[in-house]
Scaffold this active site. Structure first.
Site, PDB file in Angstrom:
ATOM      1  N   HIS A   1       0.840  -1.205   0.000  1.00 30.20           N
ATOM      2  CA  HIS A   1       0.000   0.000   0.000  1.00 30.20           C
ATOM      3  C   HIS A   1       0.875   1.256   0.000  1.00 30.20           C
ATOM      4  O   HIS A   1       0.557   2.240  -0.667  1.00 30.20           O
ATOM      5  CB  HIS A   1      -0.916   0.007   1.227  1.00 30.20           C
ATOM      6  CG  HIS A   1      -2.194  -0.755   1.052  1.00 30.20           C
ATOM      7  ND1 HIS A   1      -2.232  -2.123   0.956  1.00 30.20           N
ATOM      8  CD2 HIS A   1      -3.487  -0.334   0.959  1.00 30.20           C
ATOM      9  CE1 HIS A   1      -3.494  -2.513   0.811  1.00 30.20           C
ATOM     10  NE2 HIS A   1      -4.269  -1.449   0.808  1.00 30.20           N
TER      11      HIS A   1
ATOM     12  N   HIS B   1       1.599  -3.446   9.146  1.00 28.38           N
ATOM     13  CA  HIS B   1       3.032  -3.425   8.876  1.00 28.38           C
ATOM     14  C   HIS B   1       3.804  -2.794  10.020  1.00 28.38           C
ATOM     15  O   HIS B   1       3.249  -2.037  10.819  1.00 28.38           O
ATOM     16  CB  HIS B   1       3.329  -2.629   7.593  1.00 28.38           C
ATOM     17  CG  HIS B   1       2.803  -3.257   6.350  1.00 28.38           C
ATOM     18  ND1 HIS B   1       3.462  -4.273   5.685  1.00 28.38           N
ATOM     19  CD2 HIS B   1       1.680  -3.022   5.634  1.00 28.38           C
ATOM     20  CE1 HIS B   1       2.763  -4.640   4.623  1.00 28.38           C
ATOM     21  NE2 HIS B   1       1.673  -3.896   4.566  1.00 28.38           N
TER      22      HIS B   1
END
Length: 214
Positions: free
Chosen positions: A124, A166
């Site tokens: 992303h 993440h």
């Protein structure tokens, strides 16, 4: 079965530090501005806004629906950039094979459509940074719009950590890769004629295939 990969001690220490700092950052934000559950909808919206599948399908669809040559040029180049991003991220993840944060919840990851379980780099983040810098590199955009693009890209990156998708270094690596991709795609930007040639190639192939089916 293959042998378990041994992580060098300096790298292991760095990754452990990153995991600790990521956890501290999320807890700090949660305490300072939280609870983060209040912003879950916004964070999920940012996740959806940079999901690769809608971007790919949407871009490909509009390439063939829209006839304006300048818009087609933009869409073809964005589509190429998206493909490049997918390939680069997949290769780097296959090499690094870093696991996602322990707090990540797989059942909440519809937006990520997990085709992999690896964390470095954040796909992303690479995509958001690439897109938010690529357009201003190629077009003389209205300054507030350029700033809004960069702000969106930054917000997507931060949301990856706050959603436990993440670690901080995953996002930092994604930012660096995304910027490099933007520079590369900008340097190789297809002209209107070249973009039209790409579209016509696929249109001709489709028509040839259809004629054989008749």
């Amino acid at each position: 079965m293959g042998e378990k990969r041994v992580v060098p001690q300096p790298l292991k220490k760095l990754l452990d530090w990153d995991a600790v700092m990521t956890d501290k950052f999320v807890k700090f934000v949660d305490k300072k501005h939280g609870p983060l559950s209040k912003y879950k909808g916004t964070l999920k919206g940012l996740e959806y806004s940079c999901h690769g599948i809608p971007w790919l399908i949407g871009t490909a669809t509009f390439i063939f629906l829209l006839q304006d040559s300048s818009i087609r040029q933009l869409l073809v180049n964005i589509f190429i950039a998206l493909i490049l991003d997918i390939v680069v991220v997949a290769v780097v993840k296959a090499i690094t094979r870093r696991r996602r944060p322990l707090a990540n919840k797989d059942e909440e990851m519809f937006a990520a459509m997990m085709v992999d379980k690896y964390s470095f780099p954040s796909g992303h983040s690479t995509r958001a940074v690439m897109l938010s810098f690529l357009l201003p590199m190629q077009y003389d955009l209205f300054l507030p719009f350029s700033m809004a693009l960069v702000a969106w890209g930054g917000a997507v990156c931060i949301s990856r950590v706050l959603l436990h998708r993440h670690h901080i270094l995953d996002v930092a690596g994604g930012v660096a890769i995304g910027f490099i991709q933007a520079v590369v795609v900008s340097a190789l930007w297809l002209s209107e004629e070249s973009a039209a040639g790409v579209v016509n190639f696929f249109l001709d192939e489709t028509q040839v295939g259809a004629s054989y089916d008749v």
